[in-house]
Design a protein around this motif. Structure first.
Motif, PDB file in Angstrom:
ATOM      1  N   LEU A  73      -9.654 -46.872 -24.735  1.00 51.73           N
ATOM      2  CA  LEU A  73      -9.955 -46.176 -25.982  1.00 51.73           C
ATOM      3  C   LEU A  73     -10.199 -44.690 -25.739  1.00 51.73           C
ATOM      4  O   LEU A  73      -9.733 -43.832 -26.501  1.00 51.73           O
ATOM      5  CB  LEU A  73     -11.175 -46.807 -26.651  1.00 51.73           C
ATOM      6  CG  LEU A  73     -10.976 -48.209 -27.231  1.00 51.73           C
ATOM      7  CD1 LEU A  73     -12.311 -48.819 -27.637  1.00 51.73           C
ATOM      8  CD2 LEU A  73     -10.030 -48.175 -28.419  1.00 51.73           C
ATOM      9  N   GLN A  74     -10.923 -44.372 -24.693  1.00 55.02           N
ATOM     10  CA  GLN A  74     -11.235 -42.970 -24.407  1.00 55.02           C
ATOM     11  C   GLN A  74      -9.990 -42.174 -24.022  1.00 55.02           C
ATOM     12  O   GLN A  74      -9.937 -40.968 -24.252  1.00 55.02           O
ATOM     13  CB  GLN A  74     -12.285 -42.891 -23.299  1.00 55.02           C
ATOM     14  CG  GLN A  74     -13.657 -43.369 -23.731  1.00 55.02           C
ATOM     15  CD  GLN A  74     -14.671 -43.359 -22.615  1.00 55.02           C
ATOM     16  OE1 GLN A  74     -14.311 -43.426 -21.435  1.00 55.02           O
ATOM     17  NE2 GLN A  74     -15.953 -43.296 -22.956  1.00 55.02           N
ATOM     18  N   ALA A  75      -8.996 -42.854 -23.441  1.00 56.05           N
ATOM     19  CA  ALA A  75      -7.783 -42.168 -23.009  1.00 56.05           C
ATOM     20  C   ALA A  75      -6.772 -41.984 -24.134  1.00 56.05           C
ATOM     21  O   ALA A  75      -5.767 -41.291 -23.952  1.00 56.05           O
ATOM     22  CB  ALA A  75      -7.134 -42.945 -21.860  1.00 56.05           C
ATOM     23  N   SER A  76      -7.035 -42.568 -25.289  1.00 53.01           N
ATOM     24  CA  SER A  76      -6.096 -42.494 -26.407  1.00 53.01           C
ATOM     25  C   SER A  76      -5.950 -41.058 -26.917  1.00 53.01           C
ATOM     26  O   SER A  76      -6.937 -40.331 -27.045  1.00 53.01           O
ATOM     27  CB  SER A  76      -6.562 -43.398 -27.545  1.00 53.01           C
ATOM     28  OG  SER A  76      -5.671 -43.328 -28.633  1.00 53.01           O
ATOM     29  N   THR A  77      -4.722 -40.671 -27.225  1.00 54.67           N
ATOM     30  CA  THR A  77      -4.459 -39.311 -27.721  1.00 54.67           C
ATOM     31  C   THR A  77      -5.153 -39.071 -29.056  1.00 54.67           C
ATOM     32  O   THR A  77      -5.757 -38.015 -29.282  1.00 54.67           O
ATOM     33  CB  THR A  77      -2.945 -39.086 -27.869  1.00 54.67           C
ATOM     34  OG1 THR A  77      -2.316 -39.308 -26.613  1.00 54.67           O
ATOM     35  CG2 THR A  77      -2.650 -37.676 -28.356  1.00 54.67           C
ATOM     36  N   HIS A  78      -5.075 -40.042 -29.953  1.00 48.70           N
ATOM     37  CA  HIS A  78      -5.708 -39.940 -31.263  1.00 48.70           C
ATOM     38  C   HIS A  78      -6.979 -40.778 -31.268  1.00 48.70           C
ATOM     39  O   HIS A  78      -7.013 -41.891 -30.754  1.00 48.70           O
ATOM     40  CB  HIS A  78      -4.761 -40.429 -32.361  1.00 48.70           C
ATOM     41  CG  HIS A  78      -3.471 -39.672 -32.418  1.00 48.70           C
ATOM     42  ND1 HIS A  78      -3.392 -38.367 -32.876  1.00 48.70           N
ATOM     43  CD2 HIS A  78      -2.199 -40.023 -32.055  1.00 48.70           C
ATOM     44  CE1 HIS A  78      -2.145 -37.953 -32.813  1.00 48.70           C
ATOM     45  NE2 HIS A  78      -1.402 -38.932 -32.311  1.00 48.70           N
ATOM     46  N   GLN A  79      -8.034 -40.220 -31.844  1.00 45.43           N
ATOM     47  CA  GLN A  79      -9.308 -40.921 -31.936  1.00 45.43           C
ATOM     48  C   GLN A  79      -9.606 -41.225 -33.401  1.00 45.43           C
ATOM     49  O   GLN A  79      -9.521 -40.338 -34.254  1.00 45.43           O
ATOM     50  CB  GLN A  79     -10.427 -40.068 -31.335  1.00 45.43           C
ATOM     51  CG  GLN A  79     -10.256 -39.787 -29.852  1.00 45.43           C
ATOM     52  CD  GLN A  79     -10.395 -41.034 -29.002  1.00 45.43           C
ATOM     53  OE1 GLN A  79     -11.263 -41.873 -29.233  1.00 45.43           O
ATOM     54  NE2 GLN A  79      -9.528 -41.160 -27.991  1.00 45.43           N
TER      55      GLN A  79
END
Length: 231
Positions: A143-149
């Motif tokens: 989740l933390q590495a996702s481009t969009h939050q």
């Protein structure tokens, strides 16, 4: 306000040892959630065929399964599946590979419901406490590495019997827990194995365990639910 729910449906095998997908769908209709994370949604062997077929979903409910494109006849990934209202817009979806000794995984989707974008993660964690913690770290890192939050809801059967240690401690560093209650065993609930967690840009209005005549018979787990909104 959006209602979310999580349900280990045990491949639609009830506490009476009968397999009844129709009964599972009756329980889902009772809950009437906008987003549902399912565990043990596919048969275990062979082609891992979905227990709740597209025809059954269309006939008995107002949901559609979020496609993951992993196995042709499966609804999800290692038994994890996500359902959303038919009018929800699916923006993205993927399977999350987890470290494990036995087949385990998680699924993730970004959906727009009534103008609100939510990231939904469904999971079924290991029976081993060591592997549960590794899986929790893998999910958080993904989740933390996702481009969009986006505002995020995590749901599933964590298989964690402790009150606040193990993987619960790991998830609590980043997410808040809904106070849903005890969900296992369905006939006499003793443990909070099924959990709903939210990112801190959301808030929980209400939460609970869905205990009805049907849900006590449809699986060995009771469904858990929560209503969420932007903080």
């Amino acid at each position: 306000m959006i209602k979310v729910a999580s349900y280990n449906m045990r491949k639609s095998i009830g506490t009476d040892r009968r397999r009844s997908p129709e009964r599972t769908l009756q329980v889902l209709c009772e809950i009437d959630a906008d987003v549902i994370a399912l565990q043990e949604a596919d048969r275990r062997f062979g082609t891992r065929e979905a227990v709740l077929t597209t025809h059954l979903l269309a006939e008995h409910g107002d949901w559609k399964a979020i496609p993951l494109g992993v196995r042709a006849r499966s609804m999800g990934w290692h038994g994890n599946a996500l359902l959303v209202r038919r009018d929800a817009q699916i923006l993205d979806s993927e399977a999350i590979h987890l470290p494990s000794l036995e087949p385990r995984g998680a699924v993730m989707a970004d959906v727009r419901i009534r103008g609100q974008i939510l990231r939904i993660v469904g999971m079924h964690l290991d029976l081993s406490g060591l592997w549960r913690r590794r899986q929790a770290h893998a999910i958080v890192a993904h989740l933390q590495a996702s481009t969009h939050q986006y505002p995020t809801v995590l749901m599933g059967d964590l298989n964690e019997w402790s009150a606040n240690s193990g993987c619960l401690h790991d998830f609590a560093q980043h997410f808040d827990f809904a106070q849903t209650g005890k969900s296992f065993h369905a006939r006499r609930p003793m443990a909070r194995l099924d959990r709903i967690m939210i990112s801190r840009d959301l808030r929980i209005d209400d939460a609970g365990v869905h205990a009805s005549l049907q849900s006590r018979n449809a699986s060995d787990h009771l469904p858990v639910w929560a209503t969420v909104r932007p903080a």
